[in-house]
Motif scaffolding. Structure first.
Motif, PDB file in Angstrom:
ATOM      1  N   TYR A  58       1.053   5.283 -11.676  1.00 35.79           N
ATOM      2  CA  TYR A  58       1.066   3.908 -11.072  1.00 35.79           C
ATOM      3  C   TYR A  58       0.404   3.555 -10.214  1.00 35.79           C
ATOM      4  N   ALA A  59       0.109   4.383  -9.355  1.00 40.16           N
ATOM      5  CA  ALA A  59      -1.179   3.766  -8.458  1.00 40.16           C
ATOM      6  C   ALA A  59      -1.295   3.089  -7.981  1.00 40.16           C
ATOM      7  N   ASP A  60      -2.210   2.161  -8.867  1.00 41.57           N
ATOM      8  CA  ASP A  60      -2.839   1.357  -9.000  1.00 41.57           C
ATOM      9  C   ASP A  60      -2.350   0.160  -9.489  1.00 41.57           C
ATOM     10  N   SER A  61      -1.217  -0.045  -9.326  1.00 42.88           N
ATOM     11  CA  SER A  61       0.207  -0.845  -9.902  1.00 42.88           C
ATOM     12  C   SER A  61       1.058  -1.816  -9.445  1.00 42.88           C
ATOM     13  N   GLN A  62       1.278  -0.323  -7.308  1.00 39.44           N
ATOM     14  CA  GLN A  62       2.739  -0.255  -6.771  1.00 39.44           C
ATOM     15  C   GLN A  62       2.172  -0.897  -5.865  1.00 39.44           C
ATOM     16  N   GLY A  63       1.014  -1.892  -5.125  1.00 38.50           N
ATOM     17  CA  GLY A  63       1.000  -1.825  -3.918  1.00 38.50           C
ATOM     18  C   GLY A  63       2.008  -2.901  -3.299  1.00 38.50           C
ATOM     19  N   TRP A  64       2.720  -3.631  -4.772  1.00 35.92           N
ATOM     20  CA  TRP A  64       4.106  -4.434  -3.643  1.00 35.92           C
ATOM     21  C   TRP A  64       5.049  -3.864  -3.323  1.00 35.92           C
ATOM     22  N   LEU A  65       5.378  -2.684  -3.229  1.00 36.01           N
ATOM     23  CA  LEU A  65       6.553  -1.391  -3.106  1.00 36.01           C
ATOM     24  C   LEU A  65       6.944  -2.464  -1.563  1.00 36.01           C
ATOM     25  N   ASP A  66       6.271  -2.107  -0.975  1.00 37.48           N
ATOM     26  CA  ASP A  66       5.754  -1.747   0.067  1.00 37.48           C
ATOM     27  C   ASP A  66       5.295  -3.313   0.417  1.00 37.48           C
ATOM     28  N   VAL A  67       6.590  -4.630   1.214  1.00 43.36           N
ATOM     29  CA  VAL A  67       6.176  -6.042   1.266  1.00 43.36           C
ATOM     30  C   VAL A  67       5.027  -5.746   2.397  1.00 43.36           C
ATOM     31  N   ASP A  68       4.747  -5.015   3.682  1.00 43.84           N
ATOM     32  CA  ASP A  68       3.887  -5.107   4.389  1.00 43.84           C
ATOM     33  C   ASP A  68       2.782  -4.829   4.008  1.00 43.84           C
ATOM     34  N   GLU A  69       2.400  -4.015   2.670  1.00 39.83           N
ATOM     35  CA  GLU A  69       0.692  -3.191   2.452  1.00 39.83           C
ATOM     36  C   GLU A  69       0.213  -4.926   2.341  1.00 39.83           C
ATOM     37  N   TRP A  70       0.088  -5.810   1.338  1.00 43.51           N
ATOM     38  CA  TRP A  70      -0.335  -7.210   1.481  1.00 43.51           C
ATOM     39  C   TRP A  70       0.321  -8.236   1.948  1.00 43.51           C
ATOM     40  N   ALA A  71       1.383  -8.101   2.309  1.00 41.98           N
ATOM     41  CA  ALA A  71       1.978  -9.341   3.082  1.00 41.98           C
ATOM     42  C   ALA A  71       2.814  -9.087   4.906  1.00 41.98           C
TER      43      ALA A  71
END
Length: 420
Positions: free
Chosen positions: A39-52
């Protein structure tokens, strides 16, 4: 903070049973906490700092400040996951920045005419949110409102008033470069319904005047709880386990109930999150909402006396905040409501909630998610807590929580009908 109260579900799911199930499936929790390559293409939200993270928050606030300098109205052109999160926060907290108008979520000519009428007399910036720029609703609304801006401001000034959030390398980015529109990258490894903590929603929230740093901080608190806690202390995991225990026993509907109308749009976000994530392969608990007191004499009746295939999760605001107190004066006529003299509506509403929960708990499982306040920080907590719980719940159910094959079926037929 958030606390999961299972006291009113123990008649149906005991603490010992929940402990045993959670422990027996600890391998699933471990996978969800670590993230999975599949699910690597869908789990960027798991680490808040990645996109916020700090850099993204800085540039988002800078762009939002510029938008507020030239506009008092910001139009979000997006559907479902592209508008529900921001709308949930804006409609609940009423920040003091630009006015937000919602488009791109309908094909109704009446509603689109109404949107255009709402823009008259205001300085406007539009934001087209489209990950792949193929969805009909936002695509058609973007053309409509883009042409409205060109007619009103002229082509050059209109370009200054158009923001697009899309995938890097997509036709939407190409269009932005060609026409001089502002381009904001759509999180590459996050699906629409999981984008609450990305620029998709951070920008509209910042333009509206919401505190996006508090939102991210709240989410990071829940990230620590969800990704680092064990099966006993992880409330999101235990909620996911309880849902699957009930699924195995034939429960097929979950009601998200609330006695505070400010959660109305949050419930729409929650419905999409669980419906689109779990409703596949002939499986999935049907997510619906129960807004009280509005629906106590409709869905409340069904919950109490209908077929007992459902369970409830209430969101309970535990502490009164600003504006949450209103004392009812003594009566001036014989209205038969003298027992309410001098009572605060906060307490009246709380009495209605506790009575409803107790009555429903006699016939169906009732969980309560207790929340201290309604503000950006706590919405950040809610978004992350439920997103992680949904990932875990779908994994326990045996479905892919990140795809949506059923959505494509109607699109094929619709595009055929439209001649695409």
């Amino acid at each position: 903070m958030l606390d999961l109260n299972i006291k009113f579900a123990e008649k149906f799911v005991s603490t010992d049973e929940l402990d045993a199930y959670a422990a027996a499936h600890a391998d699933v929790l471990a996978r969800c906490q670590a993230g999975e390559e599949r699910y690597a293409d869908s789990q960027g939200w798991l680490d808040v700092d990645e996109w916020a993270g700090p850099e993204i928050l800085d540039r988002t606030e800078k762009l939002a400040a510029h938008i507020r300098e030239i506009a008092d109205t910001f139009v979000i052109i997006g559907v479902g996951g592209s508008n529900n999160s921001a709308r949930a926060v804006v409609e609940a907290t009423h920040p003091s920045g630009a006015r937000i108008v919602y488009a791109g979520n309908t094909l109704s000519a009446y509603e689109l005419n109404r949107v255009i009428e709402e823009l008259e007399g205001h300085e406007v910036v539009i934001d087209c949110i489209a990950k792949n720029f193929e969805t009909l609703e936002p695509g058609s609304s973007f053309r409509l409102l883009r042409q409205y801006l060109v007619k009103r401001y002229g082509r050059e000034e209109a370009a200054r008033r158009i923001v697009c959030c899309g995938t890097i390398g997509s036709p939407l980015e190409d269009l932005c470069h060609a026409e001089g529109y502002t381009f904001v990258p759509f999180a590459t490894n996050v699906g629409g319904r999981y984008t609450a903590l990305t620029e998709v929603h951070l920008l509209p929230l910042a333009v509206a005047g919401a505190d996006i740093r508090a939102l991210a901080a709240g989410a990071k608190k829940m990230q620590e709880l969800c990704r680092c806690s064990d099966s006993v202390s992880n409330s999101a995991w235990r909620y996911a386990c309880a849902r699957n225990i009930l699924w195995d026993r034939g429960y097929r509907v979950e009601l998200l109930g609330f006695f505070e109308p400010r959660f109305r749009w949050f419930s729409k976000w929650w419905e999409q999150l669980f419906a689109e994530s779990e409703g596949k392969d002939g499986k999935g608990i049907f997510p619906s909402s129960l807004e009280c007191s509005e629906e106590m004499h409709s869905l409340g009746q069904y919950a109490q006396d209908g077929t007992h295939q459902l369970f409830e999760t209430f969101i309970d605001l535990t502490t009164p905040g600003e504006g949450d107190s209103l004392v009812l004066g003594g009566t001036d006529v014989a209205d038969a409501f003298g027992y309410l003299d001098g009572k605060d509506f906060w307490d009246i509403n709380k009495a209605s909630f506790t009575a409803t929960r107790a009555a429903h708990a006699e016939v169906l499982p009732v969980f309560t998610l207790e929340i201290d306040r309604i503000d950006e920080e706590h919405f950040g907590m809610l978004f992350y807590w439920f997103a992680f719980a949904c990932y875990a719940s779908g994994s326990l159910l045996g479905v892919n929580p990140f795809d949506q094959p059923g959505v494509e079926a109607y699109k094929r037929l619709m595009f055929e009908a439209l001649g695409k």
